[in-house]
Scaffold this motif. Structure first.
Motif, PDB file in Angstrom:
ATOM      1  N   SER A  10       0.849  -1.194   0.000  1.00 21.84           N
ATOM      2  CA  SER A  10       0.000   0.000   0.000  1.00 21.84           C
ATOM      3  C   SER A  10       0.884   1.244   0.000  1.00 21.84           C
ATOM      4  CB  SER A  10      -0.878   0.005   1.256  1.00 21.84           C
ATOM      5  OG  SER A  10      -1.198   1.329   1.631  1.00 21.84           O
ATOM      6  N   ASN A  12       0.154   4.064   0.958  1.00 23.70           N
ATOM      7  CA  ASN A  12      -0.033   4.804   2.212  1.00 23.70           C
ATOM      8  C   ASN A  12       0.805   4.224   3.350  1.00 23.70           C
ATOM      9  OD1 ASN A  12      -1.954   6.888   1.468  1.00 23.70           O
ATOM     10  ND2 ASN A  12      -3.345   5.209   1.018  1.00 23.70           N
ATOM     11  N   GLY A  34      -4.783  -6.110   5.379  1.00 26.84           N
ATOM     12  CA  GLY A  34      -5.261  -5.382   4.201  1.00 26.84           C
ATOM     13  C   GLY A  34      -5.035  -6.183   2.930  1.00 26.84           C
ATOM     14  N   THR A  53      -8.959   0.806   6.971  1.00 28.89           N
ATOM     15  CA  THR A  53      -7.904   0.998   5.971  1.00 28.89           C
ATOM     16  C   THR A  53      -6.524   0.824   6.617  1.00 28.89           C
ATOM     17  OG1 THR A  53      -8.023   3.364   6.446  1.00 28.89           O
ATOM     18  CG2 THR A  53      -9.223   2.579   4.506  1.00 28.89           C
ATOM     19  N   ASN A  68      -0.938  10.655   5.997  1.00 23.88           N
ATOM     20  CA  ASN A  68      -0.247  11.947   5.948  1.00 23.88           C
ATOM     21  C   ASN A  68      -0.133  12.571   7.339  1.00 23.88           C
ATOM     22  OD1 ASN A  68      -0.219  11.510   3.245  1.00 23.88           O
ATOM     23  ND2 ASN A  68      -1.405  13.312   2.664  1.00 23.88           N
TER      24      ASN A  68
HETATM   25  N1  LIG Z   1      -6.441   8.454   3.446  1.00 25.44           N
HETATM   26  C1  LIG Z   1      -6.064   7.170   4.015  1.00 25.44           C
HETATM   27  C2  LIG Z   1      -6.285   6.115   2.928  1.00 25.44           C
HETATM   28  C3  LIG Z   1      -5.996   4.718   3.424  1.00 25.44           C
HETATM   29  C4  LIG Z   1      -6.354   3.694   2.360  1.00 25.44           C
HETATM   30  O1  LIG Z   1      -7.318   3.861   1.603  1.00 25.44           O
HETATM   31  N2  LIG Z   1      -5.573   2.604   2.320  1.00 25.44           N
HETATM   32  C5  LIG Z   1      -5.842   1.569   1.368  1.00 25.44           C
HETATM   33  C6  LIG Z   1      -4.528   0.987   0.824  1.00 25.44           C
HETATM   34  S1  LIG Z   1      -3.607   2.196  -0.098  1.00 25.44           S
HETATM   35  C7  LIG Z   1      -6.595   0.450   2.039  1.00 25.44           C
HETATM   36  O2  LIG Z   1      -6.574   0.317   3.248  1.00 25.44           O
HETATM   37  N3  LIG Z   1      -7.247  -0.395   1.238  1.00 25.44           N
HETATM   38  C8  LIG Z   1      -7.942  -1.542   1.743  1.00 25.44           C
HETATM   39  C9  LIG Z   1      -7.066  -2.744   1.867  1.00 25.44           C
HETATM   40  O3  LIG Z   1      -5.839  -2.670   1.699  1.00 25.44           O
HETATM   41  O4  LIG Z   1      -7.627  -3.799   2.157  1.00 25.44           O
HETATM   42  C10 LIG Z   1      -4.621   7.205   4.477  1.00 25.44           C
HETATM   43  O5  LIG Z   1      -3.860   8.002   3.927  1.00 25.44           O
HETATM   44  O6  LIG Z   1      -4.231   6.480   5.405  1.00 25.44           O
END
Ligand SMILES: N[C@@H](CCC(=O)N[C@@H](CS)C(=O)NCC(=O)O)C(=O)O
Length: 206
Positions: A10, A12, A34, A53, A68
Motif C-alpha cells: 500500500s 499509504n 489489508g 484501511t 499523511n
Molecule cells: N487516506 C487514508 C487512505 C488509506 C487507504 O485507503 N488505504 C488503502 C490501501 S492504499 C486500504 O486500506 N485499502 C484496503 C485494503 O488494503 O484492504 C490514508 O492516507 O491512510
C-alpha cells in the motif's frame, strides 16, 4: 515502541515506513493486514481504525490513522526537517501532501488497480486509457513545479516527496503510454538515491 500495521504494497503504508526509517525509529511492522491478507475488517482492527484501511500506527498506546497526518506527527515529535516548522515552509509541504491525497491519488487509482489487480478480461481498457491521459495531465502540475525547484517544496527533500513519489513510481513502472515529463524523471531519479525511499517506494508493482 512504534507499531505499524498494514501491507507494504500500500502506498499509504510505504510513506509511514519510509518516514520511520528516515527518522531512525525502531518499530514493529505487521505486514499481513489489508488487501489479500484481510484482517482489516475484523472488529479488533476496526476498534483501532474505524475506516478499516491501512496503515494504522500505534505509538506506545496512542493510536493513529490517516497516513499523511501520521507522517506529520512523527516528524513533529522528532523535530525532523522533513516537515518544517516555519509557517509558510510548512504550507508549501502541506499543499503537496493534500494534493497527493485529493488529486494525485485518485488519478493513479483509475489506472493502477485495474492494470495490476484485475484479470485482463475484467479490465475496461477504454476507461484505463482515459485514466492514463488524465493522470498525465495532472502530472504536468508537478512537472512545472520541478522546473522551478529541485524538490516539490523547495531545495530539499520533504514530506511532499514522501507522499508523492510512490505514485510517480507506479507511473514509470506501469505498462502504459507515457507522455514525456523530463523534470519528473530527473526528480524521480534524485529521490531514488535515498536508500529508504528506494527500499519502500521503488518496489515491484503488486
Ligand atoms: N487516506 C487514508 C487512505 C488509506 C487507504 O485507503 N488505504 C488503502 C490501501 S492504499 C486500504 O486500506 N485499502 C484496503 C485494503 O488494503 O484492504 C490514508 O492516507 O491512510
Amino acid at each position: 515502541m512504534l507499531k505499524i500495521l498494514g501491507r507494504r504494497t500500500s502506498f499509504n503504508v510505504m510513506k509511514v515506513l519510509w518516514v520511520a526509517d528516515e527518522l531512525g525509529l525502531p518499530y514493529e511492522h505487521d505486514n499481513d493486514i489489508g488487501g489479500n491478507y484481510g484482517r482489516n475488517r475484523e472488529a479488533l482492527y476496526l476498534a483501532l481504525n474505524p475506516n478499516g484501511t491501512v496503515p494504522t500506527v500505534i505509538d506506545d498506546d496512542f493510536v493513529m490513522w490517516e497516513s499523511n497526518s501520521i507522517c506529520r506527527y512523527l516528524c513533529r515529535k522528532h523535530n525532523s526537517p522533513l516537515f518544517p516548522t516555519e509557517l509558510q515552509a510548512a504550507q508549501r509541504v502541506d499543499r503537496w501532501m493534500d494534493w497527493s491525497t485529493g488529486v494525485h491519488s485518485p488519478r493513479m487509482s483509475a489506472v493502477f488497480p485495474p492494470l495490476i489487480r484485475l484479470k485482463p478480461e475484467q479490465r475496461d481498457m477504454k476507461a484505463i486509457a482515459a485514466g492514463v491521459e488524465a493522470w498525465g495531465t495532472t502530472l504536468k502540475i508537478i512537472e512545472a513545479q520541478l522546473g522551478r525547484t529541485p524538490y516539490l517544496a523547495g531545495d530539499r527533500l520533504t514530506l511532499a516527496e514522501v507522499t508523492n513519489v510512490a505514485l510517480v513510481h507506479r507511473w514509470f513502472k506501469l505498462p502504459i503510454e507515457r507522455i514525456e515529463l523530463p523534470n519528473i524523471a530527473a526528480w524521480y531519479g534524485r529521490v531514488g538515491q535515498n536508500p529508504r525511499a528506494r527500499k519502500h517506494c521503488y518496489t515491484e508493482l503488486s
